[in-house]
Scaffold this active site. Structure first.
Site, PDB file in Angstrom:
ATOM      1  N   ASP A   2       0.892  -0.898   0.165  1.00 19.91           N
ATOM      2  CA  ASP A   2       0.199  -0.011   0.245  1.00 19.91           C
ATOM      3  C   ASP A   2       0.879   1.379   0.194  1.00 19.91           C
ATOM      4  O   ASP A   2       1.921   0.869   1.090  1.00 19.91           O
ATOM      5  CB  ASP A   2      -0.883  -0.111   1.363  1.00 19.91           C
ATOM      6  CG  ASP A   2      -1.701   0.834   1.245  1.00 19.91           C
ATOM      7  OD1 ASP A   2      -2.808   0.831   0.711  1.00 19.91           O
ATOM      8  OD2 ASP A   2      -1.795   2.370   1.689  1.00 19.91           O
ATOM      9  N   GLU A  15       1.302   5.496   0.179  1.00 17.41           N
ATOM     10  CA  GLU A  15       0.242   7.559   0.637  1.00 17.41           C
ATOM     11  C   GLU A  15       1.183   8.231  -0.933  1.00 17.41           C
ATOM     12  O   GLU A  15       2.673   7.286  -0.823  1.00 17.41           O
ATOM     13  CB  GLU A  15       0.380   8.089   1.995  1.00 17.41           C
ATOM     14  CG  GLU A  15      -0.224   6.595   2.665  1.00 17.41           C
ATOM     15  CD  GLU A  15      -1.474   6.585   2.671  1.00 17.41           C
ATOM     16  OE1 GLU A  15      -2.170   7.847   2.504  1.00 17.41           O
ATOM     17  OE2 GLU A  15      -1.997   5.075   2.877  1.00 17.41           O
ATOM     18  N   HIS A  40      -5.244   4.424   6.017  1.00 21.23           N
ATOM     19  CA  HIS A  40      -4.764   5.655   5.172  1.00 21.23           C
ATOM     20  C   HIS A  40      -3.623   5.830   5.649  1.00 21.23           C
ATOM     21  O   HIS A  40      -2.765   7.043   5.292  1.00 21.23           O
ATOM     22  CB  HIS A  40      -5.364   6.836   5.848  1.00 21.23           C
ATOM     23  CG  HIS A  40      -5.925   6.983   5.215  1.00 21.23           C
ATOM     24  ND1 HIS A  40      -6.993   6.476   3.498  1.00 21.23           N
ATOM     25  CD2 HIS A  40      -8.078   7.455   5.463  1.00 21.23           C
ATOM     26  CE1 HIS A  40      -8.400   6.916   3.649  1.00 21.23           C
ATOM     27  NE2 HIS A  40      -9.075   7.639   4.592  1.00 21.23           N
ATOM     28  N   ASP A  90      -2.817   0.217   6.069  1.00 25.16           N
ATOM     29  CA  ASP A  90      -3.774  -0.898   4.791  1.00 25.16           C
ATOM     30  C   ASP A  90      -3.116  -2.345   3.986  1.00 25.16           C
ATOM     31  O   ASP A  90      -4.107  -2.856   3.995  1.00 25.16           O
ATOM     32  CB  ASP A  90      -3.542   0.603   3.863  1.00 25.16           C
ATOM     33  CG  ASP A  90      -4.870   1.570   4.246  1.00 25.16           C
ATOM     34  OD1 ASP A  90      -5.499   1.658   5.019  1.00 25.16           O
ATOM     35  OD2 ASP A  90      -4.224   2.814   3.122  1.00 25.16           O
TER      36      ASP A  90
END
Length: 470
Positions: free
Chosen positions: A10, A12, A148, A153
């Site tokens: 995952d 960001e 998040h 995640d």
């Protein structure tokens, strides 16, 4: 149930666009034999400012990433954790696009099989209104923290997979994973590693059969995915099944972009006439309709009879003369056109369309041929042959998504002159070009390209390098 070790990832990021935005955090959960063997995460300096709304969403601030490593500095660590593993992510296209673009900026090729847990959830648990990660957390009581944030995640995506393995039949999971990955079931006559070197960029591929003769040629924006799909049992067509029996070798050729792949596919099929390609073979029965003088009936012409410099009077091309006549007859009813002009079955009196009140009466003298043909020409505008844009040849430049190849395709009055990979080969092309016949497939490709707003450059045949590379 799963074909290889998993790297559940995952990210960001600073935004939603993989080609423009950058990564701010990476979290990876590595799974082997359905067991977590390593978790790894790091903040990443995106080398740009993080928008305020993204900072609020993720909690990652500019201050937090100021002294974090850049992607370049951790690229080898990331690559080592993803190599030869199935790339797993929730909404995987997003994460895969960002990782691929980060490696692309470093001129590092990156291609792995991609498994999207959104698609997996839809296949295993159909009928729900949402398959977002928040929805899966609530529906399956996933207990991870750190929404998040990258590692949190990634852990949630792994927890969903673990729940699915607990709740669902193993065969159902295997079938779902194979369907998503388009996992190939290779014919026994092909070596096991035959697909390993396929890139995931644009190009053409050739399947060879007995006596090393080409049996099928295709194009793709993603060569890896397209070729694999031919051998995926969940996606095979009857043609794919025949190919699987006949194929003995696979070859491929990368192009800079989609147009280059389409051009190369069309050229190779016409040159090699592979057994299983039919649509793009050269059609010698192509027909144009010429309506040069409204006072004369429309004339159907074979291609070798056509003067393409008189494009204002041309409509088509049509696959055959009968197709051209059928196209005009299809317009007759809505436009009051006369069958005695458009059909080979002429009558001495009123045409059939007039008898059922669909013809305005040219056949019985109610209008002149000029009046009739002006309406016919208006009705036929959807088939109007396009004028060439300008008086000179044009160049269309394409650049490979990885930046490793640039090609310039040269055309003049709908003729394809060839493709150059550099300034020298462009100069050679312009010096040695050979006039070719009109090709309806090339014409259709260019019309579609122009209609989509494609960019081209007019070039001087005597000074092509400066014009195309200036």
């Amino acid at each position: 149930m799963f074909p290889a070790p998993l790297a559940i990832i995952d990210l960001e990021t600073t935004g939603m666009t993989a080609t423009a935005d950058r990564i701010t955090e990476i979290g990876i959960v590595m799974v082997v034999d359905n067991k977590v063997v390593e978790e790894w995460s790091t903040l990443v300096n995106p080398e740009c400012s993080i928008p305020p709304d993204i900072q609020s969403l993720t909690g990652i601030t500019n201050a937090m990433v100021k002294n974090a490593p850049t992607f370049r500095e951790i690229a080898k660590q990331v690559q080592a954790r993803l190599y030869d593993r199935v790339f797993v992510a929730h909404n995987a296209r997003f994460d895969y696009g960002f990782i691929k673009n980060e490696f692309r900026r470093l001129d590092v090729p990156f291609t792995e099989d991609v498994l999207c847990t959104v698609r997996l959830a839809r296949k295993l648990y159909p009928g729900y209104p949402s398959y977002s990660l928040d929805a899966l957390r609530a529906r399956h009581q996933l207990t991870t923290d750190g929404r998040h944030r990258a590692l949190g995640d990634a852990r949630a995506a792994w927890q969903f997979i673990a729940v699915a393995m607990r709740d669902c039949d193993a065969d159902a999971i295997t079938a779902a994973v194979k369907s998503i990955l388009k996992m190939p079931s290779l014919p026994p006559q092909l070596p096991a590693n035959v697909l390993d070197d396929l890139p995931d960029g644009p190009g053409v591929y050739t399947f060879y059969g007995v006596n090393d003769l080409p049996i099928y040629i295709g194009k793709a924006n993603d060569l890896r995915s397209r070729v694999r799909s031919h051998f995926s049992s969940d996606h095979r067509s009857s043609n794919d099944q025949r190919l699987s029996v006949e194929i003995t070798r696979i070859d491929f050729e990368e192009t800079a972009g989609e147009l280059g792949a389409l051009l190369r596919e069309s050229t190779l099929i016409k040159a090699r006439l592979p057994l299983r390609n039919h649509q793009l073979r050269r059609n010698k029965a192509l027909t144009m309709v010429r309506m040069q003088d409204p006072g004369s009936p429309p004339v159907l012409l074979a291609l070798d009879e056509v003067d393409f410099s008189d494009s204002d009077a041309l409509f088509g091309p049509f696959a055959t003369k009968s197709r051209a006549k059928s196209a005009m007859l299809a317009l007759a009813a809505d436009n009051g056109l006369c069958w005695n002009i458009l059909s080979t079955k002429k009558t001495s009196g009123p045409c059939f369309a007039h008898q059922i009140h669909r013809c305005r009466g040219y056949c019985v003298g109610k209008e002149t041929l000029m009046q009739h043909n002006l309406r016919l020409m208006t009705a036929m505008m959807g088939y109007k042959f396009r004028q060439w844009p300008g008086d000179s040849p044009i160049a269309i430049k394409e650049r490979h998504p990885d930046g490793k190849l640039e090609q310039i395709h040269v055309f003049n009055h709908w003729q394809y002159w060839g493709t150059a990979n550099d300034a020298v080969s462009l100069d050679d092309l312009m010096q040695t070009r050979v006039s070719t016949d009109f090709d309806a497939d090339i014409y259709k490709l260019l019309v579609k390209y122009f209609d989509a707003g494609g960019v081209f450059t007019a070039i001087n045949p005597n000074h092509p390098i400066k014009a195309a590379y200036g």
